[in-house]
Motif scaffolding. Structure first.
Motif, PDB file in Angstrom:
ATOM      1  N   GLU A  95       0.315  -0.806  -0.130  1.00 51.44           N
ATOM      2  CA  GLU A  95      -0.057  -0.042   0.012  1.00 51.44           C
ATOM      3  C   GLU A  95       0.965   0.890  -0.380  1.00 51.44           C
ATOM      4  N   PHE A  96       2.411   0.738   0.018  1.00 49.78           N
ATOM      5  CA  PHE A  96       2.832   2.203   0.260  1.00 49.78           C
ATOM      6  C   PHE A  96       4.236   1.765  -0.162  1.00 49.78           C
ATOM      7  N   LYS A  97       4.415   2.964  -1.341  1.00 54.75           N
ATOM      8  CA  LYS A  97       5.875   2.959  -2.121  1.00 54.75           C
ATOM      9  C   LYS A  97       6.918   3.310  -1.021  1.00 54.75           C
ATOM     10  N   SER A  98       6.558   3.979  -0.247  1.00 57.59           N
ATOM     11  CA  SER A  98       8.043   4.157   1.092  1.00 57.59           C
ATOM     12  C   SER A  98       7.596   4.056   2.345  1.00 57.59           C
ATOM     13  N   PHE A  99       8.081   4.070   3.582  1.00 62.03           N
ATOM     14  CA  PHE A  99       7.352   3.591   4.379  1.00 62.03           C
ATOM     15  C   PHE A  99       8.419   3.471   6.479  1.00 62.03           C
ATOM     16  N   LYS A 100       8.676   5.164   6.470  1.00 58.61           N
ATOM     17  CA  LYS A 100       9.463   5.021   7.459  1.00 58.61           C
ATOM     18  C   LYS A 100       9.166   5.141   8.849  1.00 58.61           C
ATOM     19  N   ALA A 101       9.889   5.060  10.082  1.00 58.62           N
ATOM     20  CA  ALA A 101       9.729   5.085  11.486  1.00 58.62           C
ATOM     21  C   ALA A 101      10.798   5.583  12.513  1.00 58.62           C
ATOM     22  N   ILE A 102      10.160   6.772  12.530  1.00 57.12           N
ATOM     23  CA  ILE A 102      12.121   7.585  13.224  1.00 57.12           C
ATOM     24  C   ILE A 102      11.265   6.887  14.657  1.00 57.12           C
ATOM     25  N   VAL A 103      11.886   7.303  15.698  1.00 61.60           N
ATOM     26  CA  VAL A 103      11.969   6.935  17.109  1.00 61.60           C
ATOM     27  C   VAL A 103      12.970   8.205  18.235  1.00 61.60           C
ATOM     28  N   GLN A 104      12.053   8.929  18.964  1.00 59.91           N
ATOM     29  CA  GLN A 104      13.095   9.687  19.703  1.00 59.91           C
ATOM     30  C   GLN A 104      12.640   9.098  21.002  1.00 59.91           C
ATOM     31  N   VAL A 105      14.058   9.117  22.275  1.00 57.82           N
ATOM     32  CA  VAL A 105      13.692   9.161  23.078  1.00 57.82           C
ATOM     33  C   VAL A 105      14.373  10.305  24.401  1.00 57.82           C
ATOM     34  N   THR A 106      13.317  11.111  24.700  1.00 60.09           N
ATOM     35  CA  THR A 106      13.962  11.848  25.749  1.00 60.09           C
ATOM     36  C   THR A 106      13.454  11.700  26.955  1.00 60.09           C
ATOM     37  N   PRO A 107      14.733  11.885  28.367  1.00 58.31           N
ATOM     38  CA  PRO A 107      14.897  11.418  29.000  1.00 58.31           C
ATOM     39  C   PRO A 107      13.620  13.364  29.448  1.00 58.31           C
TER      40      PRO A 107
END
Length: 152
Positions: A95-107
């Motif tokens: 369903e998607f030509k491109s698919f990226k996931a970004i995770v950022q963890v901040t105290p």
């Protein structure tokens, strides 16, 4: 309708940022034992820590039969506790030509952390709905990991 898009969610957790980040950065093979939405993570190329390594995740989305996706870690920023995943193949790319996931963890000041998930995508056509279910999956997995870390 827009073909490209970005979805974001921020989740407050009780676990320390370093511990949560470490699970996603170096120990994601433990996630299937922590979250019932993730059934398996198998290493296909490289190792568990090095960007560019390829892993296949088996997961449940919206209660459907298990789905699979192969991903690679495109970027890692240990200083800012950020990881960028890029989907290489799997059902999501039907369903998607491109698919990226970004995770950022901040105290957070005091106790706990803030986990920010961003999904960047490009639909194959304008009839495809936004990938909200993937954001819900990220939220559930985040809560499961947090519960596990807090209990430990």
């Amino acid at each position: 309708m827009v073909l490209q898009g970005k979805l974001e969610i921020e989740i407050e957790i009780k676990a320390p940022a370093a511990k949560f980040y470490n699970i996603l950065r170096k120990q994601n093979h433990h996630i299937p034992n922590i979250s019932d939405s993730i059934h398996a993570i198998d290493l296909h190329e490289g190792d568990w820590e090095t960007p560019g390594s390829v892993k296949q995740w088996t997961y449940t989305l919206d209660g459907n039969a298990p789905l699979c996706v192969k991903e690679t870690v495109e970027e890692v920023d240990d200083q800012n506790k950020t990881i960028k995943f890029n989907c290489l193949e799997g059902e999501v790319l039907k369903e998607f030509k491109s698919f990226k996931a970004i995770v950022q963890v901040t105290p957070k000041a005091g106790e706990g952390s803030l986990v920010k998930w961003t999904i960047e995508f490009e639909k194959v056509n304008e009839d495809i709905p936004s990938p909200d279910a993937y954001l819900e999956l990220a939220q559930k997995m985040t809560k499961d990991i947090d519960d596990h870390l807090v209990e430990a």
